[in-house]
Scaffold this active site. Sequence first.
Site, short mmCIF file in Angstrom:
data_model
loop_
_atom_site.label_atom_id
_atom_site.label_comp_id
_atom_site.label_asym_id
_atom_site.label_seq_id
_atom_site.Cartn_x
_atom_site.Cartn_y
_atom_site.Cartn_z
N HIS A 44 0.84 -1.22 0.00
CA HIS A 44 0.00 0.00 0.00
C HIS A 44 0.86 1.25 0.00
O HIS A 44 0.96 1.92 1.03
CB HIS A 44 -0.89 -0.02 1.23
CG HIS A 44 -2.06 0.89 1.15
ND1 HIS A 44 -2.05 2.17 1.65
CD2 HIS A 44 -3.29 0.72 0.64
CE1 HIS A 44 -3.24 2.73 1.46
NE2 HIS A 44 -4.00 1.86 0.86
N PHE A 45 1.48 1.65 -0.92
CA PHE A 45 1.61 1.15 -2.27
C PHE A 45 3.10 0.98 -2.52
O PHE A 45 3.90 1.71 -1.96
CB PHE A 45 1.01 2.14 -3.26
CG PHE A 45 -0.47 2.33 -3.07
CD1 PHE A 45 -1.37 1.44 -3.64
CD2 PHE A 45 -0.95 3.37 -2.31
CE1 PHE A 45 -2.74 1.60 -3.48
CE2 PHE A 45 -2.32 3.54 -2.14
CZ PHE A 45 -3.22 2.65 -2.71
#
Length: 150
Positions: free
Chosen positions: A47-48
């Site tokens: 994420h991410f």
Amino acid sequence: MGFTEIKSWLRHRHPMLYLDRVLDYEPGVRLVSRLSVSAQMDAIAGHFPERAIFPASHLSQAFAQSGIILFQVSTTRLAEDELTLVGAMNSRFFRIVTPGDTVTITVSVDRLLGATFFFSGRAVVDSTTVAAFRANLVRRKTADMGHQWW
């Protein structure tokens, strides 16, 4: 309250236990906790990949965990056959949280009605509010939750 004591107040465990420390609390009034965001956290891994951001849903969970502890220190500890559930949560996010941030969460008691606990608070990084929350928790017997599939 250090990490070991926090684990005695919460049923959550890795990777869903977010609080590192409870800095201060006054039963029936407020609780101040700390969450240190690290690039090594499971929540950060995907994420991410190109720009690590601590998920807002996990920040909401840290807020709920602070509320669960405040609920218990304001009433009684959960019995072995009890758990807490989030009844409702309203949240507003103002800024992203990234690895290296230290989040201070302050929760305050709004109302306590029997087995239902209403509370609100803010999450702050370096004196900047990153999120605001209002929620309630309910205390329930596990047997009242229906058949356990696990």
